[in-house]
Design a protein around this motif. Structure first.
Motif, PDB file in Angstrom:
ATOM      1  N   ASP A  53     -40.990  38.950   0.315  1.00  0.00           N
ATOM      2  CA  ASP A  53     -40.465  38.297  -0.884  1.00  0.00           C
ATOM      3  C   ASP A  53     -39.033  38.681  -1.219  1.00  0.00           C
ATOM      4  O   ASP A  53     -38.332  37.922  -1.897  1.00  0.00           O
ATOM      5  CB  ASP A  53     -41.366  38.623  -2.084  1.00  0.00           C
ATOM      6  N   ALA A  54     -38.590  39.864  -0.788  1.00  0.00           N
ATOM      7  CA  ALA A  54     -37.237  40.299  -1.132  1.00  0.00           C
ATOM      8  C   ALA A  54     -36.848  41.510  -0.315  1.00  0.00           C
ATOM      9  O   ALA A  54     -37.703  42.222   0.229  1.00  0.00           O
ATOM     10  CB  ALA A  54     -37.130  40.620  -2.622  1.00  0.00           C
ATOM     11  N   ASN A  75     -37.074  33.253   6.737  1.00  0.00           N
ATOM     12  CA  ASN A  75     -36.516  31.981   6.257  1.00  0.00           C
ATOM     13  C   ASN A  75     -37.248  30.801   6.892  1.00  0.00           C
ATOM     14  O   ASN A  75     -37.617  29.840   6.210  1.00  0.00           O
ATOM     15  CB  ASN A  75     -35.035  31.861   6.612  1.00  0.00           C
ATOM     16  N   LYS A  80     -37.333  29.095   2.662  1.00  0.00           N
ATOM     17  CA  LYS A  80     -36.508  29.481   1.516  1.00  0.00           C
ATOM     18  C   LYS A  80     -35.527  30.585   1.907  1.00  0.00           C
ATOM     19  O   LYS A  80     -35.776  31.353   2.845  1.00  0.00           O
ATOM     20  CB  LYS A  80     -37.400  29.990   0.381  1.00  0.00           C
ATOM     21  N   PRO A  83     -34.198  36.456  -1.000  1.00  0.00           N
ATOM     22  CA  PRO A  83     -33.525  37.156  -2.085  1.00  0.00           C
ATOM     23  C   PRO A  83     -33.165  38.580  -1.649  1.00  0.00           C
ATOM     24  O   PRO A  83     -34.022  39.331  -1.184  1.00  0.00           O
ATOM     25  CB  PRO A  83     -34.564  37.175  -3.206  1.00  0.00           C
ATOM     26  N   TYR A  85     -31.223  42.090  -2.974  1.00  0.00           N
ATOM     27  CA  TYR A  85     -30.768  42.796  -4.173  1.00  0.00           C
ATOM     28  C   TYR A  85     -29.933  43.999  -3.754  1.00  0.00           C
ATOM     29  O   TYR A  85     -30.408  44.869  -3.022  1.00  0.00           O
ATOM     30  CB  TYR A  85     -31.965  43.251  -5.015  1.00  0.00           C
ATOM     31  N   GLN A 114     -29.838  35.018  -0.307  1.00  0.00           N
ATOM     32  CA  GLN A 114     -29.512  34.786  -1.722  1.00  0.00           C
ATOM     33  C   GLN A 114     -29.189  36.142  -2.343  1.00  0.00           C
ATOM     34  O   GLN A 114     -30.073  36.953  -2.597  1.00  0.00           O
ATOM     35  CB  GLN A 114     -30.697  34.135  -2.436  1.00  0.00           C
ATOM     36  N   ASN A 116     -28.263  38.945  -4.992  1.00  0.00           N
ATOM     37  CA  ASN A 116     -28.500  39.252  -6.397  1.00  0.00           C
ATOM     38  C   ASN A 116     -27.877  40.610  -6.700  1.00  0.00           C
ATOM     39  O   ASN A 116     -28.194  41.602  -6.031  1.00  0.00           O
ATOM     40  CB  ASN A 116     -29.999  39.301  -6.700  1.00  0.00           C
ATOM     41  N   ILE A 125     -39.227  42.094  -9.477  1.00  0.00           N
ATOM     42  CA  ILE A 125     -39.348  41.227  -8.299  1.00  0.00           C
ATOM     43  C   ILE A 125     -40.822  40.875  -8.216  1.00  0.00           C
ATOM     44  O   ILE A 125     -41.658  41.736  -7.925  1.00  0.00           O
ATOM     45  CB  ILE A 125     -38.879  41.917  -7.011  1.00  0.00           C
TER      46      ILE A 125
END
Length: 253
Positions: A53-54, A75, A80, A83, A85, A114, A116, A125
């Motif tokens: 997820d991240a 991906n 998607k 994410p 961080y 992406q 963040n 998260i």
């Protein structure tokens, strides 16, 4: 270590087979990786990770970011962007190291990221609360992270007094302990032991271990009660604390 003739590098003990340091955090609905090492692809394959997820980053040194390209597989299957961080310093290095992932022209199959920006404020998260803990890697600011009762800190040799309250009360601490000898930018083993005692953490695992520390089977029995060397594949199950779901913690290194 490549080309090293030492007994640790030639040990047949699987607990001496140490890849670069990373950790996988899981709740019932969310899965996060901290750092994508040069070994990221193999670590994900070894742990059977099919959903992510991240990604969280501690700092931008190569041994903590080099595997980021391989998030492209996630991906592909999720459809998607991933994410990611990180603080601004780390983001700058990621963009410089992987420029093709941030171009206007999107060539098919490139990693989709992406970004963040994070600093010191806690954030969520999925259903996992993440609390950043700034520490020092000589003069470089590095982020440790607390997830409920679990705190993860790597590549540190100093923790400011103002940040220590964020760690106290943890049930488990993972802390870097590079070797027995003093090092310019990492805690050595005795410093990691002393920091664990100062913070009052009942259970600690030492990570980011150099071959210079010695064999797992020889060093681990010498450690104080409640302290152990981490090893690749170590998995911990924690209870919920601080309104954060319990998490399965899989140590990759």
């Amino acid at each position: 270590m490549i080309a090293c003739p030492c007994p640790v590098c030639h040990s047949e003990d699987k607990k001496d087979k140490r890849l670069r340091s990373s950790v996988l955090i899981e709740s019932s609905t969310t899965r996060i990786v901290v750092d994508t090492t040069p070994d990221f692809r193999y670590q994900m394959l070894r742990a059977g990770v099919t959903k992510l997820d991240a990604v969280l980053f501690t700092h931008p040194h190569k041994d903590h970011i080099a595997g980021l390209d391989d998030i492209r597989a996630f991906n592909f299957f999720s459809g998607k962007p991933m994410p990611v961080y990180a603080n601004e310093m780390t983001q700058e290095v990621i963009i410089r190291e992987f420029p093709y992932a941030f171009t206007d022209f999107r060539y098919p199959g490139l990693p989709e990221i992406q970004l963040n920006t994070i600093a010191t404020d806690p954030f969520m998260i999925g259903d996992i609360r993440v609390e950043p803990i700034p520490v020092w890697h000589l003069k470089m600011p590095v982020l440790g992270f607390r997830f409920g009762s679990f705190t993860y800190i790597t590549d540190a040799n100093r923790i400011d007094e103002s940040e220590k309250p964020k760690i106290r009360g943890s049930g488990v601490l993972v802390l870097n302990a590079l070797r027995k000898e003093k090092h310019i930018s990492h805690f050595n083993l005795q410093e990691a032991i002393s920091m664990t005692r100062e913070l009052g953490i009942p259970t600690a695992y030492f990570t980011h271990i150099s071959h210079q520390l010695g064999k797992h089977a020889e060093v681990n029995p010498e450690l104080p009660s409640g302290m152990e060397l981490a090893y690749d594949g170590l998995s911990l199950t924690l209870n919920a604390e601080r309104k954060t779901p319990g998490a399965d913690i899989t140590k990759n290194s």
